[in-house]
Design a protein around this motif. Structure first.
Motif, PDB file in Angstrom:
ATOM      1  N   UNK A  95       1.937   3.856  -3.541  1.00 23.68           N
ATOM      2  CA  UNK A  95       3.202   3.630  -2.832  1.00 23.68           C
ATOM      3  C   UNK A  95       4.156   4.808  -2.978  1.00 23.68           C
ATOM      4  N   UNK A  96       3.886   5.668  -3.955  1.00 26.91           N
ATOM      5  CA  UNK A  96       4.805   6.799  -4.174  1.00 26.91           C
ATOM      6  C   UNK A  96       4.143   8.158  -3.934  1.00 26.91           C
ATOM      7  N   UNK A  97       2.817   8.158  -3.772  1.00 31.51           N
ATOM      8  CA  UNK A  97       2.088   9.421  -3.602  1.00 31.51           C
ATOM      9  C   UNK A  97       1.241   9.381  -2.326  1.00 31.51           C
ATOM     10  N   UNK A  98       1.140  10.504  -1.659  1.00 28.65           N
ATOM     11  CA  UNK A  98       0.178  10.608  -0.553  1.00 28.65           C
ATOM     12  C   UNK A  98      -1.219  10.659  -1.173  1.00 28.65           C
ATOM     13  N   UNK A  99      -2.242  10.558  -0.341  1.00 27.73           N
ATOM     14  CA  UNK A  99      -3.612  10.623  -0.874  1.00 27.73           C
ATOM     15  C   UNK A  99      -3.849  11.988  -1.532  1.00 27.73           C
ATOM     16  N   UNK A 100      -3.323  13.036  -0.933  1.00 28.72           N
ATOM     17  CA  UNK A 100      -3.491  14.380  -1.500  1.00 28.72           C
ATOM     18  C   UNK A 100      -2.771  14.490  -2.851  1.00 28.72           C
ATOM     19  N   UNK A 101      -1.568  13.916  -2.947  1.00 25.49           N
ATOM     20  CA  UNK A 101      -0.831  13.931  -4.225  1.00 25.49           C
ATOM     21  C   UNK A 101      -1.579  13.126  -5.293  1.00 25.49           C
ATOM     22  N   UNK A 102      -2.156  12.002  -4.867  1.00 30.44           N
ATOM     23  CA  UNK A 102      -2.942  11.182  -5.807  1.00 30.44           C
ATOM     24  C   UNK A 102      -4.157  11.977  -6.279  1.00 30.44           C
ATOM     25  N   UNK A 103      -4.817  12.673  -5.337  1.00 29.51           N
ATOM     26  CA  UNK A 103      -5.993  13.487  -5.692  1.00 29.51           C
ATOM     27  C   UNK A 103      -5.622  14.514  -6.757  1.00 29.51           C
ATOM     28  N   UNK A 104      -4.468  15.167  -6.541  1.00 27.10           N
ATOM     29  CA  UNK A 104      -4.018  16.176  -7.518  1.00 27.10           C
ATOM     30  C   UNK A 104      -3.748  15.524  -8.868  1.00 27.10           C
ATOM     31  N   UNK A 105      -3.109  14.353  -8.834  1.00 30.70           N
ATOM     32  CA  UNK A 105      -2.758  13.675 -10.085  1.00 30.70           C
ATOM     33  C   UNK A 105      -4.016  13.291 -10.875  1.00 30.70           C
ATOM     34  N   UNK A 106      -5.039  12.772 -10.175  1.00 30.39           N
ATOM     35  CA  UNK A 106      -6.245  12.367 -10.917  1.00 30.39           C
ATOM     36  C   UNK A 106      -7.189  13.556 -11.138  1.00 30.39           C
ATOM     37  N   UNK A 107      -6.817  14.717 -10.588  1.00 26.55           N
ATOM     38  CA  UNK A 107      -7.528  16.007 -10.752  1.00 26.55           C
ATOM     39  C   UNK A 107      -8.955  16.002 -10.195  1.00 26.55           C
ATOM     40  N   UNK A 108      -9.198  15.197  -9.156  1.00 28.40           N
ATOM     41  CA  UNK A 108     -10.532  15.180  -8.531  1.00 28.40           C
ATOM     42  C   UNK A 108     -10.621  16.301  -7.499  1.00 28.40           C
ATOM     43  N   UNK A 109     -11.862  16.732  -7.181  1.00 31.79           N
ATOM     44  CA  UNK A 109     -12.049  17.754  -6.133  1.00 31.79           C
ATOM     45  C   UNK A 109     -11.753  17.176  -4.760  1.00 31.79           C
ATOM     46  N   UNK A 110     -12.045  15.885  -4.576  1.00 29.35           N
ATOM     47  CA  UNK A 110     -11.646  15.213  -3.340  1.00 29.35           C
ATOM     48  C   UNK A 110     -11.480  13.729  -3.634  1.00 29.35           C
ATOM     49  N   UNK A 111     -10.716  13.064  -2.763  1.00 30.05           N
ATOM     50  CA  UNK A 111     -10.457  11.629  -2.908  1.00 30.05           C
ATOM     51  C   UNK A 111     -10.511  10.995  -1.531  1.00 30.05           C
ATOM     52  N   UNK A 112     -11.281   9.905  -1.413  1.00 27.82           N
ATOM     53  CA  UNK A 112     -11.347   9.214  -0.126  1.00 27.82           C
ATOM     54  C   UNK A 112     -11.361   7.711  -0.370  1.00 27.82           C
ATOM     55  N   UNK A 113     -10.522   7.006   0.380  1.00 28.37           N
ATOM     56  CA  UNK A 113     -10.473   5.542   0.309  1.00 28.37           C
ATOM     57  C   UNK A 113     -11.154   4.945   1.541  1.00 28.37           C
ATOM     58  N   UNK A 114     -11.648   3.744   1.422  1.00 27.03           N
ATOM     59  CA  UNK A 114     -12.151   3.010   2.585  1.00 27.03           C
ATOM     60  C   UNK A 114     -10.966   2.679   3.496  1.00 27.03           C
ATOM     61  N   UNK A 115     -11.169   2.753   4.805  1.00 31.83           N
ATOM     62  CA  UNK A 115     -10.081   2.429   5.732  1.00 31.83           C
ATOM     63  C   UNK A 115      -9.907   0.905   5.826  1.00 31.83           C
ATOM     64  N   UNK A 116      -8.713   0.474   6.237  1.00 33.91           N
ATOM     65  CA  UNK A 116      -8.487  -0.987   6.402  1.00 33.91           C
ATOM     66  C   UNK A 116      -9.440  -1.526   7.463  1.00 33.91           C
ATOM     67  N   UNK A 117      -9.635  -0.789   8.568  1.00 32.39           N
ATOM     68  CA  UNK A 117     -10.559  -1.256   9.619  1.00 32.39           C
ATOM     69  C   UNK A 117     -11.973  -1.382   9.074  1.00 32.39           C
ATOM     70  N   UNK A 118     -12.370  -0.402   8.272  1.00 37.42           N
ATOM     71  CA  UNK A 118     -13.699  -0.440   7.667  1.00 37.42           C
ATOM     72  C   UNK A 118     -13.860  -1.644   6.757  1.00 37.42           C
ATOM     73  N   UNK A 119     -12.818  -1.909   5.962  1.00 41.29           N
ATOM     74  CA  UNK A 119     -12.832  -3.070   5.065  1.00 41.29           C
ATOM     75  C   UNK A 119     -12.973  -4.353   5.869  1.00 41.29           C
TER      76      UNK A 119
END
Length: 454
Positions: free
Chosen positions: A404-428
């Motif tokens: 709620x406070x970070x974009x996906x890119x900001x979250x990726x930086x915070x968890x220090x992963x090389x990339x981060x991808x979530x399942x889409x709501x439509x996909x779910x």
């Protein structure tokens, strides 16, 4: 603390079986994943109701001696995870009371969003509360109803509630199961050789060798007594909105809920996650245990090798929930350990079911790098969790949810992963087709207009 959501509770009730208390005990054992804070069992011998409760895990609370004291052929039980009310013994259920219509015992899974308002009103009218759980509000409403018949009192009381409830009620000679009109939390009916069982998930039926009859419908009340089983739909009809998180994380994979096999749904989530992804890596590993089934689907679809690159210690009790700072530092390591031989020199995809605060994911990524991973790609088999739940899940406040406070890119930086991808709501939603599920924790679209998500 392990960075996960917590379900609020599991319930089980047995009717017309001399071994009722033992069968409920075993069912609670199978439902232990739904709450580890405390548990209780109440039993009716047709004249009176006896109750035993305690704090901690089911197996630690109920000695043979305690179970032997619970004689009777009707019983209900409850596993608690605190979402409202503090974690203390007086908030442990079932709650047993004597009211105008007789003695009754009640166990509840879910969260009543207008409980505080009702409670304030009742206190003004002179009601006395001895716990901080919203279940006690239900008891008061039933007691306050002027109806002579207990069933009418229950219906009158429950009609005033907003939110989620799968409830079990027991009187001297009846077992009653109710699911709220939106059907947010699961409840299933099973048949024993002697008698019936109502419980949160079908995995409990397997353990005690009961056959699954069916799921209790949203808005349905089932009354089981010596006349057999009666079903009524006493509430105003509304569109069912079961909780999609039951499929993503809460329910056990060997359960069947909301018309679907949890295992099959989780596997489909992993397949869909791989379909939406184009990362190149050497292998895919789950965060055990919650990520395992989705990882199988991801591996199958992507063609990447499935490996157990993280091992989980299954013997971590509640000891490490609030330990001193020096021990908390080892929190995730106590639970998870990387397998260097699997990971070293590899590009690794890690699959988990959700990211809550992000602290655990960050530690996992760090741990995998220390074990020699060349790249770490985080994949989540649900959309970003940006909103708190008000329907029986222990979610942090909105500002604590990283999405709620970070974009996906900001979250990726915070968890220090090389990339981060979530399942889409439509996909779910494609993976769970039988209902229009509640997905407020991802979308902020709350099915009861009682909250704005702050």
């Amino acid at each position: 603390m392990f960075d996960k959501f917590h379900e609020e509770c599991g319930v089980a009730g047995v009717y017309a079986n001399e071994d009722a208390a033992n069968l409920v005990y075993l069912s609670l054992y199978a439902l232990q994943h739904r709450g580890q804070e405390g548990a209780g069992i109440a039993v009716s011998n047709r004249n009176e109701i006896a109750t035993e409760k305690g704090m901690g895990l089911v197996a630690d609370i109920f000695s043979q001696e305690k179970l032997d004291r619970l004689t009777g052929d009707i019983a209900i039980g409850h596993n608690r995870y605190a979402t409202t009310g503090l974690s203390e013994l007086q908030n442990t259920q079932p709650i047993t009371v004597t009211i105008n219509a007789g003695v009754m015992s009640l166990a509840h899974n879910g969260n009543i969003v207008n409980a505080d308002e009702i409670k304030q009103e009742l206190v003004k009218q002179g009601a006395i509360f001895n716990s901080s759980s919203d279940t006690e509000v239900v008891v008061h409403l039933i007691a306050k109803s002027k109806k002579e018949d207990l069933l009418d009192s229950i219906v009158t009381a429950l009609s005033q509630l907003k939110g989620a409830f799968s409830l079990l009620l027991m009187t001297n000679d009846k077992l009653i199961g109710v699911r709220d009109p939106m059907g947010m939390r699961p409840l299933v009916l099973g048949k024993l050789k002697n008698g019936y069982i109502l419980t949160s998930e079908s995995c409990a039926l397997d353990l005690i060798e009961a056959t699954m009859v069916r799921e209790i419908e949203p808005g349905e009340m089932v009354i089981i007594d010596d006349d057999g089983l009666k079903s009524i739909f006493p509430f105003e009809k509304t569109a069912p909105r079961p909780c999609v998180f039951e499929h993503i994380y809460f329910a056990r994979p060997d359960s069947f809920i909301f018309g679907n096999s949890v295992y099959e749904v989780r596997k489909r989530l992993g397949v869909k996650l791989a379909e939406e992804d184009d990362v190149e890596a050497d292998l895919v590993i789950p965060v055990p245990d919650s990520g395992v089934v989705a990882t199988l689907g991801y591996s199958e679809k992507s063609g990447m090798a499935f490996q157990m690159g993280l091992m989980r210690n299954h013997y971590v009790g509640r000891t490490f929930i609030e330990p001193s700072q020096s021990i908390r530092h080892f929190g995730v390591k106590i639970k998870l350990n990387p397998v260097r031989e699997v990971i070293e020199g590899k590009r690794v995809v890690v699959v988990d079911d959700s990211i809550v605060r992000g602290t655990t994911s960050r530690k996992i990524v760090k741990m995998l790098r220390e074990a020699g991973a060349k790249e770490v790609h985080m994949r989540i088999s649900s959309p970003p969790t940006a909103f708190p739940c008000f329907y029986g899940i222990d979610t942090p406040t909105r500002k604590e949810l990283i999405a709620s406070t970070h974009t996906i890119e900001e979250t990726r930086k915070y968890i220090t992963a090389d990339s981060l991808h979530y399942l889409s709501i439509d996909g779910l939603m494609e993976c769970v087709q039988s209902y229009d599920y509640c997905h407020a924790c991802f979308s902020g679209a709350y099915p009861t207009m009682h909250h704005n998500g702050d």
